[in-house]
Design an enzyme around this catalytic site. Structure first.
Site, short mmCIF file in Angstrom:
data_model
loop_
_atom_site.label_atom_id
_atom_site.label_comp_id
_atom_site.label_asym_id
_atom_site.label_seq_id
_atom_site.Cartn_x
_atom_site.Cartn_y
_atom_site.Cartn_z
N MET A 151 0.84 -1.20 0.00
CA MET A 151 0.00 0.00 0.00
C MET A 151 0.87 1.25 0.00
SD MET A 151 -3.04 1.18 -0.09
CE MET A 151 -3.97 2.65 0.33
N CYS A 152 1.97 1.22 -0.72
CA CYS A 152 2.82 2.40 -0.87
C CYS A 152 2.44 3.13 -2.15
CB CYS A 152 4.29 2.00 -0.92
SG CYS A 152 4.89 1.25 0.61
N GLY A 153 2.93 4.34 -2.30
CA GLY A 153 2.68 5.12 -3.50
C GLY A 153 3.96 5.49 -4.20
#
Length: 298
Positions: A1-3
């Site tokens: 769930m990183c960007g």
């Protein structure tokens, strides 16, 4: 769930806007990773000079007279630009290793973020908006850059655990996902002479890429090798001195979108990271294919 965000400029007239464009992209991805953020900027290379970007938890003491102390240690001119907890040191290219060795002796608490002709890496714990403001990212110029907002799920929230990771000259990598064989790969790379600062699997991926590039492989070949040697689910976005690359694992479960115009190539974990780019309404927009290498070079 990183960007993840990335921007590779083809149009040199956009170079003064690189930092501002990347900052906006990074901040847009905040809810994918609010615990820390980082950015790598490529630009400002000077003939005969290299850059060492460093970080300190105690910058007021560690950076005090650091340029003068290094100058005395290596016998060559050293320039320093301090930006909050980071500093960019400019030293003659032929003295880069000597400067790193002297730095370790003079300021053992200082951590090296990146080394190279053009790369500068800035990363810290905190919201992307705060990190961007701390380092005045919107004022930075350059040819290309990548950024990352982190949500730590497998390791502590620390500056060293934030992305990008750089383990070779002018090379860095950001990652969304998880590697399953990183401990085995780390052992092999240690035997090959590489050193590691963290237990983060992304640092292993960065080191793997740096090792392949040192062997003389092209950026495309090195990215192809990740598909053969690294197991897990991942999206990698990579920067080198002249290049920008993207690769996803064969399952490609992590979100990714790309856009290309005559002026730039852009990457975002979600399309909303790209909507503020100039000319996005006429860009070719696509989702990068699984197990497919994409790269561009100046």
């Amino acid at each position: 769930m990183c960007g993840i965000v990335g921007l590779f400029l083809k149009d040199r007239t956009l170079e003064p806007q690189l930092g501002a464009l990347l900052s906006d992209m990074l901040i847009t991805m905040t809810d994918r990773g609010p615990d820390s953020a980082g950015i790598a900027i490529y630009g400002g290379a000077k003939d005969g000079l290299g850059k060492i970007t460093v970080q300190s938890a105690q910058p007021q003491s560690d950076f005090r007279n650091l340029d003068a102390d290094l100058r005395a240690a290596i016998g060559q001119p050293v320039a320093m630009l301090v930006k909050s907890t980071h500093a960019v040191l400019e030293v003659p290219l032929g003295q880069m290793e000597a400067a790193r060795s002297a730095l370790a002796q003079l300021r053992p608490g200082v951590k090296v973020m990146s080394v190279g002709d053009a790369i500068e890496i800035f990363k810290e714990v905190g919201l992307p908006r705060d990190v961007a403001a701390r380092f005045e990212l919107s004022k930075m110029k350059g040819t290309h850059g990548i950024g990352h907002t982190r949500m730590a799920t497998e390791s502590a929230v620390t500056t060293l655990g934030a992305h990008p990771f750089s383990t070779g000259p002018d090379q860095c990598l950001v990652h969304n996902g998880s590697l399953s064989n990183h401990n085995n790969v780390r052992r092999d790379l240690i035997h090959a002479g590489l050193r590691f600062e963290t237990e983060n699997d992304t640092e292993v991926a960065a080191a793997f890429l740096a090792h392949r590039l040192r062997r003389g492989e092209s950026l495309g070949q090195a990215l192809e090798a990740t598909l053969e040697e690294l197991d897990g689910f991942y999206t990698f976005v990579v920067g080198t001195r002249n290049g920008f690359g993207v690769v996803r694992d064969p399952i490609a479960c992590k979100p990714a979108v790309m856009a290309e115009t005559d002026a730039y190539v852009a990457f975002g974990s979600e399309y909303r990271a790209l909507v503020g780019l100039p000319g996005i309404e006429s860009a070719r927009i696509w989702e990068p294919e699984p197990a497919t290498v994409y790269f561009w070079e100046h």
